[in-house]
Design an enzyme around this catalytic site. Structure first.
Site, PDB file in Angstrom:
ATOM      1  N   TRP A  23       4.916   7.391  -3.918  1.00 58.08           N
ATOM      2  CA  TRP A  23       4.073   8.199  -4.818  1.00 58.08           C
ATOM      3  C   TRP A  23       2.621   7.731  -4.851  1.00 58.08           C
ATOM      4  O   TRP A  23       1.764   8.434  -5.337  1.00 58.08           O
ATOM      5  CB  TRP A  23       4.636   8.156  -6.250  1.00 58.08           C
ATOM      6  CG  TRP A  23       4.871   6.744  -6.722  1.00 58.08           C
ATOM      7  CD1 TRP A  23       6.051   6.066  -6.661  1.00 58.08           C
ATOM      8  CD2 TRP A  23       3.906   5.820  -7.264  1.00 58.08           C
ATOM      9  NE1 TRP A  23       5.887   4.777  -7.116  1.00 58.08           N
ATOM     10  CE2 TRP A  23       4.576   4.601  -7.505  1.00 58.08           C
ATOM     11  CE3 TRP A  23       2.552   5.911  -7.580  1.00 58.08           C
ATOM     12  CZ2 TRP A  23       3.931   3.482  -8.027  1.00 58.08           C
ATOM     13  CZ3 TRP A  23       1.905   4.792  -8.098  1.00 58.08           C
ATOM     14  CH2 TRP A  23       2.595   3.594  -8.318  1.00 58.08           C
TER      15      TRP A  23
ATOM     16  N   ARG B  37      -0.190  10.195   7.533  1.00 59.64           N
ATOM     17  CA  ARG B  37      -0.124   9.051   8.443  1.00 59.64           C
ATOM     18  C   ARG B  37       1.170   9.076   9.264  1.00 59.64           C
ATOM     19  O   ARG B  37       1.270   8.419  10.296  1.00 59.64           O
ATOM     20  CB  ARG B  37      -0.226   7.763   7.602  1.00 59.64           C
ATOM     21  CG  ARG B  37      -0.615   6.546   8.377  1.00 59.64           C
ATOM     22  CD  ARG B  37      -1.099   5.446   7.476  1.00 59.64           C
ATOM     23  NE  ARG B  37      -0.021   4.711   6.836  1.00 59.64           N
ATOM     24  CZ  ARG B  37      -0.189   3.597   6.118  1.00 59.64           C
ATOM     25  NH1 ARG B  37      -1.416   3.111   5.954  1.00 59.64           N
ATOM     26  NH2 ARG B  37       0.809   2.980   5.564  1.00 59.64           N
TER      27      ARG B  37
ATOM     28  N   LYS C 214      10.529  13.709   3.199  1.00 57.57           N
ATOM     29  CA  LYS C 214      11.062  13.608   1.840  1.00 57.57           C
ATOM     30  C   LYS C 214      10.065  12.814   1.011  1.00 57.57           C
ATOM     31  O   LYS C 214      10.004  11.593   1.082  1.00 57.57           O
ATOM     32  CB  LYS C 214      12.433  12.912   1.837  1.00 57.57           C
ATOM     33  CG  LYS C 214      13.149  13.090   0.516  1.00 57.57           C
ATOM     34  CD  LYS C 214      13.844  11.851   0.023  1.00 57.57           C
ATOM     35  CE  LYS C 214      12.952  10.775  -0.473  1.00 57.57           C
ATOM     36  NZ  LYS C 214      12.202  11.037  -1.718  1.00 57.57           N
ATOM     37  N   PRO C 215       9.240  13.524   0.224  1.00 60.01           N
ATOM     38  CA  PRO C 215       8.244  12.803  -0.572  1.00 60.01           C
ATOM     39  C   PRO C 215       8.863  12.184  -1.821  1.00 60.01           C
ATOM     40  O   PRO C 215      10.004  12.503  -2.171  1.00 60.01           O
ATOM     41  CB  PRO C 215       7.251  13.907  -0.959  1.00 60.01           C
ATOM     42  CG  PRO C 215       8.031  15.173  -0.909  1.00 60.01           C
ATOM     43  CD  PRO C 215       9.191  14.978   0.033  1.00 60.01           C
ATOM     44  N   ALA C 216       8.109  11.341  -2.506  1.00 56.88           N
ATOM     45  CA  ALA C 216       8.597  10.747  -3.757  1.00 56.88           C
ATOM     46  C   ALA C 216       8.701  11.839  -4.824  1.00 56.88           C
ATOM     47  O   ALA C 216       7.868  12.753  -4.869  1.00 56.88           O
ATOM     48  CB  ALA C 216       7.628   9.662  -4.211  1.00 56.88           C
TER      49      ALA C 216
ATOM     50  N   GLY D  35       7.490   2.396   1.488  1.00 60.27           N
ATOM     51  CA  GLY D  35       7.971   2.190   0.124  1.00 60.27           C
ATOM     52  C   GLY D  35       8.281   0.727  -0.097  1.00 60.27           C
ATOM     53  O   GLY D  35       7.751  -0.144   0.605  1.00 60.27           O
TER      54      GLY D  35
ATOM     55  N   LEU E 298       6.353  -1.600   4.225  1.00 56.11           N
ATOM     56  CA  LEU E 298       6.994  -2.015   2.969  1.00 56.11           C
ATOM     57  C   LEU E 298       6.001  -2.692   2.021  1.00 56.11           C
ATOM     58  O   LEU E 298       4.803  -2.526   2.142  1.00 56.11           O
ATOM     59  CB  LEU E 298       8.194  -2.904   3.291  1.00 56.11           C
ATOM     60  CG  LEU E 298       9.173  -2.286   4.301  1.00 56.11           C
ATOM     61  CD1 LEU E 298      10.303  -3.238   4.634  1.00 56.11           C
ATOM     62  CD2 LEU E 298       9.718  -0.965   3.817  1.00 56.11           C
TER      63      LEU E 298
ATOM     64  N   ARG F  69      -8.868  -0.440  -6.151  1.00 57.15           N
ATOM     65  CA  ARG F  69      -8.661   0.806  -5.421  1.00 57.15           C
ATOM     66  C   ARG F  69      -7.272   1.324  -5.780  1.00 57.15           C
ATOM     67  O   ARG F  69      -6.308   0.577  -5.813  1.00 57.15           O
ATOM     68  CB  ARG F  69      -8.746   0.539  -3.918  1.00 57.15           C
ATOM     69  CG  ARG F  69      -8.929   1.780  -3.086  1.00 57.15           C
ATOM     70  CD  ARG F  69      -9.432   1.401  -1.719  1.00 57.15           C
ATOM     71  NE  ARG F  69      -8.360   0.818  -0.923  1.00 57.15           N
ATOM     72  CZ  ARG F  69      -7.798   1.411   0.135  1.00 57.15           C
ATOM     73  NH1 ARG F  69      -8.203   2.583   0.524  1.00 57.15           N
ATOM     74  NH2 ARG F  69      -6.847   0.813   0.806  1.00 57.15           N
TER      75      ARG F  69
ATOM     76  N   CYS G 263      -0.234  -0.939  -1.616  1.00 52.64           N
ATOM     77  CA  CYS G 263       0.467  -2.019  -0.912  1.00 52.64           C
ATOM     78  C   CYS G 263      -0.539  -3.062  -0.444  1.00 52.64           C
ATOM     79  O   CYS G 263      -0.207  -4.216  -0.245  1.00 52.64           O
ATOM     80  CB  CYS G 263       1.233  -1.460   0.262  1.00 52.64           C
ATOM     81  SG  CYS G 263       0.202  -0.433   1.305  1.00 52.64           S
TER      82      CYS G 263
ATOM     83  N   GLU H 239       4.793  -7.969  -6.604  1.00 54.28           N
ATOM     84  CA  GLU H 239       3.727  -7.001  -6.396  1.00 54.28           C
ATOM     85  C   GLU H 239       3.393  -6.473  -7.777  1.00 54.28           C
ATOM     86  O   GLU H 239       4.259  -5.877  -8.425  1.00 54.28           O
ATOM     87  CB  GLU H 239       4.297  -5.829  -5.584  1.00 54.28           C
ATOM     88  CG  GLU H 239       3.898  -5.790  -4.165  1.00 54.28           C
ATOM     89  CD  GLU H 239       4.239  -4.445  -3.540  1.00 54.28           C
ATOM     90  OE1 GLU H 239       5.412  -4.044  -3.578  1.00 54.28           O
ATOM     91  OE2 GLU H 239       3.329  -3.824  -2.992  1.00 54.28           O
TER      92      GLU H 239
HETATM   93  P1  NAD Z   1      10.246   3.135  -3.448  1.00 57.35           P
HETATM   94  O1  NAD Z   1      10.803   2.274  -2.392  1.00 57.35           O
HETATM   95  O2  NAD Z   1      10.895   3.148  -4.770  1.00 57.35           O
HETATM   96  O3  NAD Z   1      10.264   4.663  -2.955  1.00 57.35           O
HETATM   97  C1  NAD Z   1       9.696   5.048  -1.729  1.00 57.35           C
HETATM   98  C2  NAD Z   1      10.379   6.328  -1.259  1.00 57.35           C
HETATM   99  O4  NAD Z   1      11.759   6.060  -1.033  1.00 57.35           O
HETATM  100  C3  NAD Z   1      10.334   7.468  -2.266  1.00 57.35           C
HETATM  101  O5  NAD Z   1      10.249   8.684  -1.566  1.00 57.35           O
HETATM  102  C4  NAD Z   1      11.679   7.348  -2.951  1.00 57.35           C
HETATM  103  O6  NAD Z   1      12.105   8.574  -3.508  1.00 57.35           O
HETATM  104  C5  NAD Z   1      12.565   6.947  -1.796  1.00 57.35           C
HETATM  105  N1  NAD Z   1      13.776   6.229  -2.181  1.00 57.35           N
HETATM  106  C6  NAD Z   1      13.999   5.473  -3.282  1.00 57.35           C
HETATM  107  N2  NAD Z   1      15.258   4.978  -3.252  1.00 57.35           N
HETATM  108  C7  NAD Z   1      15.833   5.442  -2.122  1.00 57.35           C
HETATM  109  C8  NAD Z   1      17.114   5.267  -1.530  1.00 57.35           C
HETATM  110  N3  NAD Z   1      18.068   4.529  -2.083  1.00 57.35           N
HETATM  111  N4  NAD Z   1      17.354   5.876  -0.356  1.00 57.35           N
HETATM  112  C9  NAD Z   1      16.409   6.605   0.241  1.00 57.35           C
HETATM  113  N5  NAD Z   1      15.168   6.812  -0.263  1.00 57.35           N
HETATM  114  C10 NAD Z   1      14.891   6.225  -1.431  1.00 57.35           C
HETATM  115  O7  NAD Z   1       8.705   2.780  -3.535  1.00 57.35           O
HETATM  116  P2  NAD Z   1       7.599   3.404  -4.492  1.00 57.35           P
HETATM  117  O8  NAD Z   1       7.771   2.826  -5.838  1.00 57.35           O
HETATM  118  O9  NAD Z   1       7.548   4.890  -4.381  1.00 57.35           O
HETATM  119  O10 NAD Z   1       6.273   2.859  -3.802  1.00 57.35           O
HETATM  120  C11 NAD Z   1       5.792   1.611  -4.045  1.00 57.35           C
HETATM  121  C12 NAD Z   1       6.140   0.664  -2.921  1.00 57.35           C
HETATM  122  O11 NAD Z   1       5.670   1.185  -1.680  1.00 57.35           O
HETATM  123  C13 NAD Z   1       5.460  -0.676  -3.062  1.00 57.35           C
HETATM  124  O12 NAD Z   1       6.347  -1.703  -2.743  1.00 57.35           O
HETATM  125  C14 NAD Z   1       4.328  -0.605  -2.031  1.00 57.35           C
HETATM  126  O13 NAD Z   1       3.879  -1.848  -1.574  1.00 57.35           O
HETATM  127  C15 NAD Z   1       4.959   0.191  -0.965  1.00 57.35           C
HETATM  128  N6  NAD Z   1       3.931   0.791  -0.098  1.00 57.35           N
HETATM  129  C16 NAD Z   1       3.770   0.269   1.149  1.00 57.35           C
HETATM  130  C17 NAD Z   1       2.793   0.776   1.979  1.00 57.35           C
HETATM  131  C18 NAD Z   1       2.601   0.207   3.351  1.00 57.35           C
HETATM  132  O14 NAD Z   1       1.954   0.864   4.157  1.00 57.35           O
HETATM  133  N7  NAD Z   1       3.119  -0.964   3.669  1.00 57.35           N
HETATM  134  C19 NAD Z   1       1.983   1.830   1.546  1.00 57.35           C
HETATM  135  C20 NAD Z   1       2.179   2.337   0.265  1.00 57.35           C
HETATM  136  C21 NAD Z   1       3.174   1.806  -0.553  1.00 57.35           C
END
Ligand code: NAD
Length: 477
Positions: A149, A158, A173-175, A227, A250, A277, A283, A380
């Site tokens: 999200w 990207r 599949k977006p958040a 994520g 991640l 930012r 991340c 984090e």
């Molecule tokens: P999240 O892992 O909770 O969710 C990410 C995505 O995965 C969402 O679309 C969510 O709906 C989905 N998801 C959640 N549980 C799932 C499951 N069991 N099976 C399949 N899909 C599932 O992360 P978040 O809270 O949305 O985002 C924050 C995290 O993302 C932070 O840890 C951040 O560092 C990371 N992030 C990393 C980068 C990078 O490029 N390394 C960039 C942006 C965010």
């Protein structure tokens, strides 16, 4: 605003017959829209569409794919203000952050429209002298793209842009917190001329179930996930069943190191960006600030003064620099981390708390004299909080910076380039900002080491996540 499922080039209701889910504006805590909650039947339809479309998309001349991506960049640039406002409403970030996100997101369409036409591969002669070794890059097939999200536009483009440039097709599949931007991007791509089925978007409240189903379908050949590390681990296990190529962006827990010879004003400017930012919900956000003992007091004072003047508010209001966090649980988590650090002996040099702020906000905060083993440094933060830790030597700074299971990015400030390169070489992260508070660039390979991920996004490397090498042996005459 369209809120359906985007499958095979059109809007659809769910076949699963579930109630729609609500998208909430984090600044007002009011419901912004209701979005169709996709089920496994819908995911299956999306995979059917992507699989059918692959047959023709993979054979489409690269120039045609490139022209569509270029047109998507143009459309996104024309509509940047509209999209930025949509991002603020569903994500909460301040409008200037949303505007830079849209510009950054659009650049992936432009970069990969240019990359699409660079045919990679080569011809080698076998050492035996008997064969040609022809190496080509082929599109990998159907890709499953999963985005978080915090950057609802950029994390989607990207992945979409390189997948499509490579000739692969995709299901995104977006958040569930931020589905509206992803749906707007799907519509924009269709307008740019993308054929039906090449990109499909399935929003859902039941990510685990739908993604599990998709990864059980042998037609899915690539998984690109951004994520948390926790969810990434689960998905790697699921991807193993059908031996699916997995690229993982991640979590990060970025160290920001200020050596004793750094230009402190530049370091403060850099930290303002690296920390604030996207409201700290990045991340790449600087999370552990290590400052040389000799300059720590002056640095903390200057940085705290800048942080204290940050303007909070609803991200859409004029002059607001910092919007709310995405939801109540994030606000609670940030507050708990700050309270824990204070209990462990840190002092608040600026900010603290959220009284008088709208929605799920938390005040931009500087914590001074944080102990190197403090709990807050292990997580984090994902909020506008900067814990400052002192160090004695470059070697200690490197050891502290590397003391994390994450390795996405490190920041380093020094006036001495030799010293900077020597320290930077020892930092165990996929990226380093050397006298820079921001590194994101569509032309650079973005990604982490250790538990921050596998693979790279952006640059030529980003497209290779969606291609496979093929070697053809040909007799040499
Ligand atoms: P999240 O892992 O909770 O969710 C990410 C995505 O995965 C969402 O679309 C969510 O709906 C989905 N998801 C959640 N549980 C799932 C499951 N069991 N099976 C399949 N899909 C599932 O992360 P978040 O809270 O949305 O985002 C924050 C995290 O993302 C932070 O840890 C951040 O560092 C990371 N992030 C990393 C980068 C990078 O490029 N390394 C960039 C942006 C965010």
């Amino acid at each position: 605003m369209s809120t359906g499922l985007w499958i095979d080039g059109g809007w659809r209701e769910s076949r699963a017959g579930r109630d729609d889910f609500a998208v909430v504006d984090p600044a007002t805590t009011k419901v912004l829209a209701h979005v169709v909650d996709g089920g496994v039947e819908d995911m299956a339809d999306a995979l059917d569409a992507a699989s059918r479309a692959y047959e023709t998309w993979a054979e489409t001349p690269a120039r045609e794919r490139s022209t569509i991506l270029r047109r998507a960049w143009e459309l996104m640039t024309e509509r940047s203000e509209e999209l930025a406002r949509l991002i603020v409403r569903e994500n909460g970030k301040a409008l200037p952050d949303a505007r830079s996100e849209v510009a950054y997101a659009a650049e992936f369409f432009r970069w990969f429209s240019e990359e699409a036409v660079r045919a990679h591969g080569d011809m080698r002669r076998s050492p035996t002298g008997q064969n040609w070794i022809m190496v080509t890059e082929e599109p990998i097939g159907v890709a499953l793209l999963i985005t978080p999200w915090n950057y609802p536009a950029a994390m989607a483009t990207r992945k979409i842009a390189p997948a499509l440039a490579a000739g692969s097709t995709a299901v995104l599949k977006p958040a569930a917190e931020t589905p509206l931007t992803a749906l707007a991007i799907a519509e924009l791509l269709a307008e740019a001329g993308l054929p039906a089925g090449v990109l499909n978007v399935v929003c859902t409240k039941r990510s685990g179930e739908l993604v599990g189903h998709a990864l059980g379908d042998t037609r899915v050949r690539a998984l690109s996930f951004t994520g948390s590390t926790e969810v990434g681990r689960t998905l790697l296990t699921l991807a193993a069943q059908n031996v699916v190529r997995a690229s993982m962006e991640l979590g990060g827990n970025a160290p920001f190191v200020v050596l004793d010879d750094a230009d402190l004003e530049e370091a403060v400017d850099g930290l303002m960006v690296a920390k604030l930012r996207n409201g700290g919900s990045a991340c790449t956000a600087a999370n552990r600030i290590y400052v040389a003992d000799g300059v720590a007091d002056e640095f903390t004072e200057r940085f705290a003064a800048r942080i204290a003047s940050v303007r909070h508010g609803n991200g859409l209001d004029d002059g607001v620099e910092l919007g709310p966090l995405v939801n109540e649980s994030t606000q609670r988590k940030v507050a708990e981390l700050v309270d824990g650090a204070v209990r462990a002996g840190a002092s608040i040099a600026a900010g603290g708390g959220h009284d008088g702020l709208p929605g799920y906000s938390y005040r931009a905060t500087v914590l001074a004299d944080v102990k190197p083993d403090a709990e807050i440094l292990r997580h984090e933060i994902f909020g506008p909080v900067a814990p400052i830790v002192r160090f004695e030597s470059d070697a200690q700074a490197v050891a502290l910076a590397n003391d994390s299971e994450f390795g996405l990015i490190s920041y380093l400030y020094t006036r001495d380039l030799d010293r900077g390169l020597a320290v930077s070489r020892r930092l165990r992260s996929g990226m380093v900002g050397l006298n820079r508070g921001v590194v994101s660039d569509p032309a650079a390979p973005f990604g982490g080491v250790k538990q921050s991920g596998i693979g790279r996004e952006g640059a030529a490397e980003g497209m290779r996540e969606f291609t496979e090498l093929k070697y053809t042996a040909i007799p040499f005459h």
